[in-house]
Design a protein around this motif. Sequence first.
Motif, short mmCIF file in Angstrom:
data_model
loop_
_atom_site.label_atom_id
_atom_site.label_comp_id
_atom_site.label_asym_id
_atom_site.label_seq_id
_atom_site.Cartn_x
_atom_site.Cartn_y
_atom_site.Cartn_z
N THR A 27 0.73 -1.22 -0.06
CA THR A 27 -0.03 -0.06 0.03
C THR A 27 0.92 1.09 0.13
O THR A 27 0.63 2.29 -0.83
CB THR A 27 -1.08 0.03 1.17
OG1 THR A 27 -1.86 -1.05 1.06
CG2 THR A 27 -1.89 1.15 1.14
N ALA A 28 1.81 1.44 0.97
CA ALA A 28 2.92 2.65 0.92
C ALA A 28 3.45 2.74 -0.61
O ALA A 28 3.68 3.81 -1.00
CB ALA A 28 3.97 2.16 1.94
N GLN A 78 -6.15 -1.65 -4.73
CA GLN A 78 -6.38 -1.69 -3.28
C GLN A 78 -5.57 -2.91 -2.85
O GLN A 78 -5.84 -3.93 -3.71
CB GLN A 78 -7.91 -1.76 -3.24
CG GLN A 78 -8.58 -0.64 -3.62
CD GLN A 78 -8.12 0.92 -2.93
OE1 GLN A 78 -7.98 0.66 -1.70
NE2 GLN A 78 -7.71 1.86 -3.65
N VAL A 79 -5.19 -2.95 -1.70
CA VAL A 79 -4.56 -4.21 -1.14
C VAL A 79 -5.56 -4.37 0.12
O VAL A 79 -5.43 -3.80 0.91
CB VAL A 79 -3.02 -4.10 -0.64
CG1 VAL A 79 -2.39 -5.24 -0.09
CG2 VAL A 79 -2.22 -3.33 -1.88
N GLU A 83 3.48 -8.42 -9.51
CA GLU A 83 1.91 -8.15 -9.50
C GLU A 83 1.58 -6.74 -9.91
O GLU A 83 0.84 -6.28 -10.95
CB GLU A 83 1.64 -8.79 -8.24
CG GLU A 83 1.68 -10.32 -8.10
CD GLU A 83 1.12 -11.15 -8.88
OE1 GLU A 83 0.39 -10.63 -9.82
OE2 GLU A 83 1.31 -12.31 -9.00
N VAL A 84 2.25 -5.81 -9.15
CA VAL A 84 1.87 -4.47 -9.24
C VAL A 84 2.63 -3.67 -10.41
O VAL A 84 2.09 -3.03 -11.24
CB VAL A 84 2.25 -3.85 -8.03
CG1 VAL A 84 1.73 -2.20 -7.92
CG2 VAL A 84 1.35 -4.61 -6.82
N GLU A 85 4.04 -3.85 -10.46
CA GLU A 85 4.87 -3.21 -11.21
C GLU A 85 4.74 -3.40 -12.73
O GLU A 85 5.16 -3.07 -13.73
CB GLU A 85 6.45 -3.04 -10.84
CG GLU A 85 6.48 -1.90 -9.81
CD GLU A 85 6.70 -0.58 -10.60
OE1 GLU A 85 7.76 -0.39 -11.43
OE2 GLU A 85 5.78 0.27 -10.42
N THR A 86 3.96 -4.90 -12.95
CA THR A 86 3.97 -5.38 -14.39
C THR A 86 2.63 -5.64 -14.55
O THR A 86 1.98 -5.13 -15.45
CB THR A 86 4.84 -6.51 -14.37
OG1 THR A 86 6.18 -6.34 -14.15
CG2 THR A 86 4.88 -7.25 -16.02
N HIS A 87 1.91 -6.65 -13.77
CA HIS A 87 0.75 -7.03 -14.30
C HIS A 87 -0.37 -5.81 -14.04
O HIS A 87 -1.22 -5.51 -15.12
CB HIS A 87 -0.01 -8.45 -13.58
CG HIS A 87 1.13 -9.49 -14.09
ND1 HIS A 87 1.50 -9.81 -15.12
CD2 HIS A 87 1.19 -10.79 -13.01
CE1 HIS A 87 1.98 -10.95 -15.23
NE2 HIS A 87 2.00 -11.39 -14.21
#
Length: 451
Positions: free
Chosen positions: A165-166, A178-179, A216-220
């Motif tokens: 989240t941070a 959202q996490v 997961e976040v920086e790619t998908h």
Amino acid sequence: MQIDRATLERIQELAPRLAARAGTRVLEGIAWPREVEERFFASGESSLPEVSYAPDRDALRKRIAELEELLRGIDGDSPALEWLRDCVRGQIEGAALLEAAGTRAFYERSCALYGSARTSFFGGAMRNVDLAQHLSARLSIHGWDEASDPPVEPLDANALRELLTARIEARSPRMDVQVTLDARITAKVVAGMTRVRIRPDAVFARWEAEGLWYHEVETHALTAHNGAAQPLLTFLRSGGPRSTRTQEGLALFAELYHRKLSIARLTRLATRVRLVDMAEQGASFLDLYRYLREQGAERRDAYFDAQRICRGGLVEGGAPFTKDACYLAGLLEVYAFFAAVLRGGLRDEVEMIACGRISLGDIAVLSALRAAGVLARPRYLPEWLCAWETLLPYFAFTSFMDGIDLGPVEQHFRTLLDVADVAGPHAAQKNEERPARKVSSPRQSGGSRRS
């Protein structure tokens, strides 16, 4: 490649229709409920899991029919229109894959989309399983080194949620992701475009947490957000199975480039290719589970990896889900693409890989669409692509290394290698019985995740 006005007008007409029908949630449709896991362990890990699939087959068939009608309406022989047809076919194939869940046809369609463990690279002799075996061998022995990394406390689910989240909040521009904690999921982490769900009882090694961020976040999530932000081609938010190999390869490249692809993680990816191969040859869920346990995997980790291979197919064996066979293939292909394209300094073309959930084969057409004003530059760039000044030198150097025969180099250092092979950890122990060589454990310290 130039795109004529008539083709552009046709794409502008058809793109919204494809966007309205894009997106089949295959992984959600074949996920095993938490109850299957609980029953398996309650029964003493001795019975095949009982899994049933209930996709809305009527809705899927209707969707396939609508997409097929759309496909028939895309006439013309320009590369851009052929690419659009490929995108529609990809959505049809994804829906057909889910419609076949729980049958042998699921495996056959999975092979057509993702390949199998014995699929070769670029039509050559090297296969996915060969790459997996090579990596496993290279990662298995570490010699007698006394040096080791300092111990790092693992992160619990709340700590991972706060970390992710941070980082999301600190991103510029910020992505809406959202996490949350979710006790219903089977995997430790399930990630989509706008939400990352974490199993509350999960624990994560630090390298695993870092890898999750880049994968997961920086790619998908990032490529999905870029696709959704396109002014016209919003269907790029969901590339479907046709884009999976490239997307997973890109995510693994991010882990590798940022030095977050650990020994345990890469070993596990290689093991999964081996599991797909075993299942294709007839191994059941229990065979896979017991194999992993014999190799040292923890009970839950062995369950997670065995179910990844069997989900959607047949737990009795012979018809697995082959998606896990394409991760390493995707990494190899993405790395080869960068090695070939970056040496030419083609930054705009490299940027195209992040404009949505695409396949490497799409980039030439997408570059032409961008030149024609149909495709926008990606709004969000991954960290590795923002650091062009350090990315280009990396591939400039490795492109030369790729052509070096390491045989003479290894021979030059043969004395050192021989000494390392026989030396003990301490001189004081040289007269004692030599202990067994240290070998990396197949035990997977990181748990299952969607990626």
